[in-house]
Design a protein around this motif. Structure first.
Motif, PDB file in Angstrom:
ATOM      1  N   ARG A 179       4.139  12.658  16.509  1.00 47.17           N
ATOM      2  CA  ARG A 179       5.320  12.887  17.335  1.00 47.17           C
ATOM      3  C   ARG A 179       6.402  13.675  16.602  1.00 47.17           C
ATOM      4  O   ARG A 179       7.191  14.370  17.235  1.00 47.17           O
ATOM      5  N   VAL A 180       6.455  13.553  15.256  1.00 42.66           N
ATOM      6  CA  VAL A 180       7.506  14.233  14.483  1.00 42.66           C
ATOM      7  C   VAL A 180       6.922  15.286  13.541  1.00 42.66           C
ATOM      8  O   VAL A 180       7.583  15.731  12.619  1.00 42.66           O
ATOM      9  N   ARG A 181       5.705  15.681  13.795  1.00 41.84           N
ATOM     10  CA  ARG A 181       4.981  16.606  12.917  1.00 41.84           C
ATOM     11  C   ARG A 181       5.751  17.902  12.642  1.00 41.84           C
ATOM     12  O   ARG A 181       5.839  18.342  11.504  1.00 41.84           O
ATOM     13  N   ASP A 182       6.304  18.518  13.671  1.00 40.74           N
ATOM     14  CA  ASP A 182       6.997  19.790  13.477  1.00 40.74           C
ATOM     15  C   ASP A 182       8.155  19.651  12.492  1.00 40.74           C
ATOM     16  O   ASP A 182       8.353  20.494  11.629  1.00 40.74           O
ATOM     17  N   PHE A 183       8.930  18.583  12.626  1.00 39.01           N
ATOM     18  CA  PHE A 183      10.037  18.368  11.690  1.00 39.01           C
ATOM     19  C   PHE A 183       9.515  18.069  10.286  1.00 39.01           C
ATOM     20  O   PHE A 183      10.019  18.612   9.297  1.00 39.01           O
ATOM     21  N   MET A 184       8.518  17.213  10.177  1.00 41.18           N
ATOM     22  CA  MET A 184       7.981  16.835   8.867  1.00 41.18           C
ATOM     23  C   MET A 184       7.433  18.046   8.124  1.00 41.18           C
ATOM     24  O   MET A 184       7.477  18.090   6.904  1.00 41.18           O
ATOM     25  N   ARG A 185       6.909  19.010   8.844  1.00 39.16           N
ATOM     26  CA  ARG A 185       6.333  20.191   8.214  1.00 39.16           C
ATOM     27  C   ARG A 185       7.334  21.341   8.112  1.00 39.16           C
ATOM     28  O   ARG A 185       6.992  22.424   7.672  1.00 39.16           O
ATOM     29  N   SER A 186       8.577  21.089   8.487  1.00 43.22           N
ATOM     30  CA  SER A 186       9.602  22.137   8.408  1.00 43.22           C
ATOM     31  C   SER A 186       9.968  22.396   6.942  1.00 43.22           C
ATOM     32  O   SER A 186       9.606  21.643   6.048  1.00 43.22           O
ATOM     33  N   VAL A 198       0.844  -1.191   0.000  1.00 46.03           N
ATOM     34  CA  VAL A 198       0.000   0.000   0.000  1.00 46.03           C
ATOM     35  C   VAL A 198       0.880   1.242   0.000  1.00 46.03           C
ATOM     36  O   VAL A 198       1.686   1.443   0.908  1.00 46.03           O
ATOM     37  N   ALA A 199       0.725   2.069  -1.026  1.00 46.15           N
ATOM     38  CA  ALA A 199       1.400   3.366  -1.086  1.00 46.15           C
ATOM     39  C   ALA A 199       0.439   4.403  -0.512  1.00 46.15           C
ATOM     40  O   ALA A 199      -0.747   4.400  -0.852  1.00 46.15           O
ATOM     41  N   TYR A 200       0.937   5.275   0.373  1.00 45.00           N
ATOM     42  CA  TYR A 200       0.061   6.249   1.024  1.00 45.00           C
ATOM     43  C   TYR A 200       0.769   7.573   1.209  1.00 45.00           C
ATOM     44  O   TYR A 200       1.997   7.660   1.141  1.00 45.00           O
ATOM     45  N   GLN A 201      -0.023   8.613   1.449  1.00 42.35           N
ATOM     46  CA  GLN A 201       0.470   9.936   1.799  1.00 42.35           C
ATOM     47  C   GLN A 201      -0.317  10.438   3.000  1.00 42.35           C
ATOM     48  O   GLN A 201      -1.520  10.189   3.102  1.00 42.35           O
ATOM     49  N   ILE A 202       0.351  11.160   3.875  1.00 38.06           N
ATOM     50  CA  ILE A 202      -0.309  11.811   5.000  1.00 38.06           C
ATOM     51  C   ILE A 202      -0.749  13.189   4.538  1.00 38.06           C
ATOM     52  O   ILE A 202       0.037  13.926   3.949  1.00 38.06           O
ATOM     53  N   VAL A 203      -2.012  13.529   4.794  1.00 36.12           N
ATOM     54  CA  VAL A 203      -2.554  14.839   4.436  1.00 36.12           C
ATOM     55  C   VAL A 203      -2.977  15.519   5.738  1.00 36.12           C
ATOM     56  O   VAL A 203      -3.864  15.035   6.437  1.00 36.12           O
ATOM     57  N   ASP A 204      -2.305  16.633   6.050  1.00 30.18           N
ATOM     58  CA  ASP A 204      -2.560  17.359   7.293  1.00 30.18           C
ATOM     59  C   ASP A 204      -2.739  18.824   6.927  1.00 30.18           C
ATOM     60  O   ASP A 204      -1.766  19.567   6.786  1.00 30.18           O
ATOM     61  N   GLY A 205      -3.996  19.233   6.718  1.00 34.86           N
ATOM     62  CA  GLY A 205      -4.258  20.595   6.264  1.00 34.86           C
ATOM     63  C   GLY A 205      -3.693  20.777   4.863  1.00 34.86           C
ATOM     64  O   GLY A 205      -3.985  20.010   3.968  1.00 34.86           O
ATOM     65  N   MET A 258      12.609  21.912   5.440  1.00 36.55           N
ATOM     66  CA  MET A 258      13.425  20.841   4.857  1.00 36.55           C
ATOM     67  C   MET A 258      12.562  19.775   4.173  1.00 36.55           C
ATOM     68  O   MET A 258      13.007  19.131   3.229  1.00 36.55           O
ATOM     69  N   MET A 259      11.356  19.568   4.656  1.00 38.02           N
ATOM     70  CA  MET A 259      10.567  18.436   4.213  1.00 38.02           C
ATOM     71  C   MET A 259       9.283  18.814   3.471  1.00 38.02           C
ATOM     72  O   MET A 259       8.583  17.936   2.998  1.00 38.02           O
ATOM     73  N   VAL A 260       8.948  20.090   3.381  1.00 35.15           N
ATOM     74  CA  VAL A 260       7.640  20.488   2.857  1.00 35.15           C
ATOM     75  C   VAL A 260       7.489  20.183   1.382  1.00 35.15           C
ATOM     76  O   VAL A 260       8.380  20.440   0.580  1.00 35.15           O
ATOM     77  N   LYS A 261       6.348  19.635   1.054  1.00 39.53           N
ATOM     78  CA  LYS A 261       5.939  19.397  -0.330  1.00 39.53           C
ATOM     79  C   LYS A 261       4.554  20.015  -0.462  1.00 39.53           C
ATOM     80  O   LYS A 261       3.662  19.716   0.322  1.00 39.53           O
ATOM     81  N   THR A 262       4.360  20.886  -1.399  1.00 44.38           N
ATOM     82  CA  THR A 262       3.068  21.539  -1.528  1.00 44.38           C
ATOM     83  C   THR A 262       2.197  20.791  -2.510  1.00 44.38           C
ATOM     84  O   THR A 262       2.675  20.067  -3.372  1.00 44.38           O
ATOM     85  N   ARG A 263       0.892  20.990  -2.377  1.00 48.52           N
ATOM     86  CA  ARG A 263      -0.067  20.346  -3.292  1.00 48.52           C
ATOM     87  C   ARG A 263       0.028  20.917  -4.653  1.00 48.52           C
ATOM     88  O   ARG A 263       0.213  22.003  -4.943  1.00 48.52           O
ATOM     89  N   TYR A 289      -0.516  20.412   4.155  1.00 46.23           N
ATOM     90  CA  TYR A 289       0.700  19.598   4.047  1.00 46.23           C
ATOM     91  C   TYR A 289       0.366  18.228   3.477  1.00 46.23           C
ATOM     92  O   TYR A 289      -0.573  17.571   3.915  1.00 46.23           O
ATOM     93  N   VAL A 290       1.150  17.796   2.489  1.00 43.88           N
ATOM     94  CA  VAL A 290       1.032  16.444   1.935  1.00 43.88           C
ATOM     95  C   VAL A 290       2.410  15.813   1.988  1.00 43.88           C
ATOM     96  O   VAL A 290       3.375  16.364   1.440  1.00 43.88           O
ATOM     97  N   SER A 291       2.521  14.667   2.650  1.00 40.92           N
ATOM     98  CA  SER A 291       3.823  14.013   2.802  1.00 40.92           C
ATOM     99  C   SER A 291       4.284  13.375   1.499  1.00 40.92           C
ATOM    100  O   SER A 291       3.512  13.229   0.547  1.00 40.92           O
ATOM    101  N   HIS A 292       5.522  12.988   1.493  1.00 44.12           N
ATOM    102  CA  HIS A 292       6.024  12.169   0.402  1.00 44.12           C
ATOM    103  C   HIS A 292       5.296  10.824   0.454  1.00 44.12           C
ATOM    104  O   HIS A 292       4.745  10.447   1.495  1.00 44.12           O
ATOM    105  N   THR A 293       5.292  10.094  -0.627  1.00 42.66           N
ATOM    106  CA  THR A 293       4.637   8.786  -0.657  1.00 42.66           C
ATOM    107  C   THR A 293       5.497   7.773   0.096  1.00 42.66           C
ATOM    108  O   THR A 293       6.713   7.727  -0.084  1.00 42.66           O
ATOM    109  N   ALA A 294       4.845   6.975   0.929  1.00 37.79           N
ATOM    110  CA  ALA A 294       5.514   5.914   1.680  1.00 37.79           C
ATOM    111  C   ALA A 294       4.740   4.613   1.439  1.00 37.79           C
ATOM    112  O   ALA A 294       3.662   4.634   0.843  1.00 37.79           O
ATOM    113  N   HIS A 295       5.294   3.489   1.898  1.00 43.40           N
ATOM    114  CA  HIS A 295       4.684   2.186   1.626  1.00 43.40           C
ATOM    115  C   HIS A 295       4.555   1.343   2.885  1.00 43.40           C
ATOM    116  O   HIS A 295       5.395   1.423   3.776  1.00 43.40           O
TER     117      HIS A 295
END
Length: 86
Positions: free
Chosen positions: A72-79, A35-42, A81-86, A44-50
């Motif tokens: 737990r790692v939301r602040d870093f993921m949304r920094s 299963v390939a998935y992305q986290i959507v938080d407002g 360094m890691m942001v990917k826009t829609r 913010y859309v994460s990179h695809t993970a499996h």
């Protein structure tokens, strides 16, 4: 819960979008779903993970764990360094 490509699973206000599902078999011919998935938080859309799971019930439990870990790692993921826009 029937999962399919494009489904969104919401856990605690965080959505997990199913990008792709590939059904395979292990060496003993047991069904495994990749299963390939992305986290959507407002906005913010994460990179695809499996994830690799044996069925939909296990997928739901694993998604809940993914969201828990993400929170737990939301602040870093949304920094920056890691942001990917829609």
């Amino acid at each position: 819960m029937a999962i399919s490509t494009g489904s969104e699973i919401e856990v605690g206000g965080i959505k997990v979008r199913i990008v792709e599902i590939i059904e395979t078999r292990d060496f003993a011919k047991n069904r495994i779903l990749q299963v390939a998935y992305q986290i959507v938080d407002g906005g913010y859309v994460s990179h695809t993970a499996h994830l690799w799971v044996r069925g939909e019930e296990e997928l739901r439990k694993r998604i809940e764990r993914v969201v828990s870990d993400y929170l737990r790692v939301r602040d870093f993921m949304r920094s920056r360094m890691m942001v990917k826009t829609r």
